[in-house]
Design a protein around this motif. Structure first.
Motif, PDB file in Angstrom:
ATOM      1  N   GLY A   1       0.820  -1.211   0.000  1.00 30.83           N
ATOM      2  CA  GLY A   1       0.000   0.000   0.000  1.00 30.83           C
ATOM      3  C   GLY A   1       0.850   1.256   0.000  1.00 30.83           C
ATOM      4  O   GLY A   1       0.614   2.189  -0.767  1.00 30.83           O
ATOM      5  N   ALA A   2       1.860   1.277   0.871  1.00 31.10           N
ATOM      6  CA  ALA A   2       2.750   2.445   0.943  1.00 31.10           C
ATOM      7  C   ALA A   2       3.584   2.573  -0.324  1.00 31.10           C
ATOM      8  O   ALA A   2       3.792   3.691  -0.837  1.00 31.10           O
ATOM      9  N   GLU A   3       4.056   1.440  -0.842  1.00 35.98           N
ATOM     10  CA  GLU A   3       4.885   1.471  -2.049  1.00 35.98           C
ATOM     11  C   GLU A   3       4.099   2.024  -3.240  1.00 35.98           C
ATOM     12  O   GLU A   3       4.645   2.788  -4.047  1.00 35.98           O
ATOM     13  N   SER A   4       2.832   1.667  -3.340  1.00 36.35           N
ATOM     14  CA  SER A   4       2.002   2.158  -4.444  1.00 36.35           C
ATOM     15  C   SER A   4       1.792   3.664  -4.369  1.00 36.35           C
ATOM     16  O   SER A   4       1.465   4.306  -5.370  1.00 36.35           O
ATOM     17  N   LYS A   5       2.020   4.229  -3.170  1.00 44.03           N
ATOM     18  CA  LYS A   5       1.856   5.672  -2.972  1.00 44.03           C
ATOM     19  C   LYS A   5       3.204   6.391  -2.912  1.00 44.03           C
ATOM     20  O   LYS A   5       3.257   7.574  -2.603  1.00 44.03           O
ATOM     21  N   GLY A   6       4.299   5.652  -3.175  1.00 41.36           N
ATOM     22  CA  GLY A   6       5.596   6.301  -3.327  1.00 41.36           C
ATOM     23  C   GLY A   6       6.593   6.121  -2.207  1.00 41.36           C
ATOM     24  O   GLY A   6       7.703   6.653  -2.282  1.00 41.36           O
ATOM     25  N   TYR A   7       6.235   5.381  -1.140  1.00 45.94           N
ATOM     26  CA  TYR A   7       7.186   5.199  -0.037  1.00 45.94           C
ATOM     27  C   TYR A   7       7.654   3.760   0.053  1.00 45.94           C
ATOM     28  O   TYR A   7       6.855   2.838   0.230  1.00 45.94           O
ATOM     29  N   LYS A   8       8.962   3.564  -0.030  1.00 47.21           N
ATOM     30  CA  LYS A   8       9.550   2.236   0.124  1.00 47.21           C
ATOM     31  C   LYS A   8      10.941   2.378   0.719  1.00 47.21           C
ATOM     32  O   LYS A   8      11.866   2.844   0.064  1.00 47.21           O
ATOM     33  N   PRO A   9      11.126   1.975   1.987  1.00 46.93           N
ATOM     34  CA  PRO A   9      12.469   2.019   2.575  1.00 46.93           C
ATOM     35  C   PRO A   9      13.365   0.952   1.955  1.00 46.93           C
ATOM     36  O   PRO A   9      12.886   0.037   1.286  1.00 46.93           O
ATOM     37  N   ASN A  10      14.660   1.052   2.215  1.00 47.26           N
ATOM     38  CA  ASN A  10      15.579   0.024   1.733  1.00 47.26           C
ATOM     39  C   ASN A  10      15.359  -1.309   2.428  1.00 47.26           C
ATOM     40  O   ASN A  10      15.633  -2.371   1.861  1.00 47.26           O
ATOM     41  N   TYR A  11      14.849  -1.243   3.660  1.00 48.63           N
ATOM     42  CA  TYR A  11      14.688  -2.476   4.433  1.00 48.63           C
ATOM     43  C   TYR A  11      13.666  -2.241   5.533  1.00 48.63           C
ATOM     44  O   TYR A  11      13.517  -1.128   6.042  1.00 48.63           O
ATOM     45  N   TYR A  12      12.935  -3.295   5.869  1.00 50.62           N
ATOM     46  CA  TYR A  12      12.090  -3.259   7.064  1.00 50.62           C
ATOM     47  C   TYR A  12      12.190  -4.597   7.766  1.00 50.62           C
ATOM     48  O   TYR A  12      12.499  -5.625   7.159  1.00 50.62           O
ATOM     49  N   THR A  13      11.959  -4.581   9.055  1.00 49.00           N
ATOM     50  CA  THR A  13      11.856  -5.824   9.802  1.00 49.00           C
ATOM     51  C   THR A  13      10.720  -5.684  10.794  1.00 49.00           C
ATOM     52  O   THR A  13      10.211  -4.580  11.031  1.00 49.00           O
ATOM     53  N   THR A  14      10.287  -6.794  11.360  1.00 48.22           N
ATOM     54  CA  THR A  14       9.167  -6.810  12.291  1.00 48.22           C
ATOM     55  C   THR A  14       9.571  -7.532  13.573  1.00 48.22           C
ATOM     56  O   THR A  14      10.593  -8.222  13.618  1.00 48.22           O
ATOM     57  N   PRO A  15       8.771  -7.406  14.628  1.00 51.77           N
ATOM     58  CA  PRO A  15       9.097  -8.114  15.869  1.00 51.77           C
ATOM     59  C   PRO A  15       9.155  -9.632  15.700  1.00 51.77           C
ATOM     60  O   PRO A  15       9.831 -10.312  16.485  1.00 51.77           O
ATOM     61  N   ASN A  16       8.446 -10.163  14.680  1.00 57.54           N
ATOM     62  CA  ASN A  16       8.465 -11.608  14.441  1.00 57.54           C
ATOM     63  C   ASN A  16       9.865 -12.120  14.129  1.00 57.54           C
ATOM     64  O   ASN A  16      10.186 -13.289  14.385  1.00 57.54           O
ATOM     65  N   ALA A  17      10.678 -11.260  13.522  1.00 58.48           N
ATOM     66  CA  ALA A  17      11.967 -11.699  12.965  1.00 58.48           C
ATOM     67  C   ALA A  17      13.116 -11.601  13.961  1.00 58.48           C
ATOM     68  O   ALA A  17      14.243 -11.976  13.635  1.00 58.48           O
ATOM     69  N   VAL A  18      12.841 -11.106  15.160  1.00 58.88           N
ATOM     70  CA  VAL A  18      13.902 -10.879  16.153  1.00 58.88           C
ATOM     71  C   VAL A  18      13.463 -11.452  17.498  1.00 58.88           C
ATOM     72  O   VAL A  18      12.297 -11.812  17.674  1.00 58.88           O
ATOM     73  N   PRO A  19      14.384 -11.540  18.476  1.00 61.72           N
ATOM     74  CA  PRO A  19      14.025 -12.147  19.769  1.00 61.72           C
ATOM     75  C   PRO A  19      12.905 -11.435  20.526  1.00 61.72           C
ATOM     76  O   PRO A  19      12.151 -12.071  21.262  1.00 61.72           O
ATOM     77  N   ALA A  20      12.796 -10.108  20.355  1.00 68.24           N
ATOM     78  CA  ALA A  20      11.751  -9.351  21.060  1.00 68.24           C
ATOM     79  C   ALA A  20      11.528  -8.021  20.346  1.00 68.24           C
ATOM     80  O   ALA A  20      12.445  -7.462  19.750  1.00 68.24           O
ATOM     81  N   GLY A  21      10.285  -7.524  20.421  1.00 71.46           N
ATOM     82  CA  GLY A  21       9.960  -6.225  19.842  1.00 71.46           C
ATOM     83  C   GLY A  21      10.351  -5.094  20.775  1.00 71.46           C
ATOM     84  O   GLY A  21      11.042  -5.293  21.774  1.00 71.46           O
ATOM     85  N   ARG A  22       9.901  -3.896  20.449  1.00 75.47           N
ATOM     86  CA  ARG A  22      10.200  -2.730  21.283  1.00 75.47           C
ATOM     87  C   ARG A  22       9.711  -2.930  22.712  1.00 75.47           C
ATOM     88  O   ARG A  22       8.707  -3.601  22.920  1.00 75.47           O
ATOM     89  N   PRO A  23      10.410  -2.382  23.689  1.00 76.53           N
ATOM     90  CA  PRO A  23      11.534  -1.448  23.550  1.00 76.53           C
ATOM     91  C   PRO A  23      12.908  -2.097  23.370  1.00 76.53           C
ATOM     92  O   PRO A  23      13.912  -1.393  23.421  1.00 76.53           O
ATOM     93  N   ALA A  24      12.948  -3.396  23.161  1.00 73.85           N
ATOM     94  CA  ALA A  24      14.229  -4.060  22.899  1.00 73.85           C
ATOM     95  C   ALA A  24      14.848  -3.513  21.612  1.00 73.85           C
ATOM     96  O   ALA A  24      14.134  -3.082  20.713  1.00 73.85           O
ATOM     97  N   PRO A  25      16.164  -3.537  21.488  1.00 76.62           N
ATOM     98  CA  PRO A  25      16.850  -2.896  20.359  1.00 76.62           C
ATOM     99  C   PRO A  25      17.043  -3.770  19.131  1.00 76.62           C
ATOM    100  O   PRO A  25      17.632  -3.335  18.144  1.00 76.62           O
TER     101      PRO A  25
END
Length: 267
Positions: free
Chosen positions: A137-161
């Protein structure tokens, strides 16, 4: 010479979904359906966390804990969290595609940063399944970062680093002094400080300010200033190195940080 090389943005309330309204209205609904009336402030307080953690944080608020016990004659438990979260997901997935519009000045700011040779990363409180809706949705409107990640992909989400470190790993930046994290919630700021990177809070469009674009434009100058100052104070107290009126101020803040790095200051 050290300088900022990697800029890591949050999503809802920072780069898309001005005011971070998609999740907050769903939090209000799922508690109301359980007979618990929560306030906007209570719904927004844990914003930026992994959403199931957000629900647990809301239930842990003394007032909500008391309301729950009064309603059900028992303490809430993990089964309640899971039930609320399942309902949250079902409702959010139905509306999420409508909340992918980049905030004002997002695209132009990202273009400016890329013209400077900076890499654009991102972290979120959304799960991968939610981002599967947000990203296109964001990409179709012109925004696409070089990379994204989610809490699923790491040991813990925020506020962990960990999501910040994952961005650094993939985008090949080894020095935390050369990274800036930008977000609209206290969880974002704690994430940035826990990662020991430069950390900036965004005011306009933020979940912490909690105003729609229409509300921001309709408030008197003094009313808006008062609300923004209160939000800025909260972000600075949480550890933000800087607060920005909106995303367009990020290039200027990066200039300030680069000068600090030249003078030997560190995140």
């Amino acid at each position: 010479m050290k300088k900022i090389n990697l800029v890591i943005f949050d999503w809802a309330g920072t780069t898309v979904d001005y005011g971070c309204f998609a999740p907050v209205q769903v939090f209000l609904e799922i508690f109301k359906e359980k007979g618990i009336e929560v306030t906007l402030e209570e719904a927004r307080g844990p914003m930026g966390m992994l959403k199931i953690d957000h629900i647990k944080a809301m239930l842990s608020i003394d007032r909500i804990t008391a309301l729950w016990k009064n309603k059900y004659n028992r303490e809430w438990n993990d089964s309640d969290i899971n039930e609320l979260y399942k309902n949250f997901e079902n409702k959010l997935f139905k509306i999420l595609a409508d909340y992918t519009e980049p905030v004002p000045n997002c695209i132009s700011t990202i273009n400016t940063l890329r013209d400077r040779g900076l890499k654009i990363g991102s972290t979120t409180g959304y799960t991968q399944e939610m981002m599967d809706i947000i990203i296109p949705g964001a990409e179709s409107k012109g925004y696409k970062p070089n990379y994204y990640t989610t809490p699923n992909a790491v040991p813990a989400g925020r506020p962990a680093p960990y999501m910040i470190y994952q961005n650094m790993l993939v985008l090949e930046e080894e020095d935390t002094d050369c990274v800036i994290k930008i977000g609209d919630t206290i969880s974002d700021i704690k994430e940035g400080r826990n990662a020991k990177v430069w950390t900036v809070g965004i005011l306009k469009g933020s979940s912490e300010l909690g105003l729609s674009l229409e509300e921001v434009n309709s408030l008197s100058k003094n009313e808006l200033k008062e609300k923004m100052e209160k939000t800025a104070s909260k972000m600075l107290s949480a550890g933000a190195h800087f607060v920005a009126e909106d995303i367009s101020k990020i290039p200027l803040i990066i200039d300030i940080i680069n000068n600090k790095l030249i003078n030997g200051e560190r995140a």
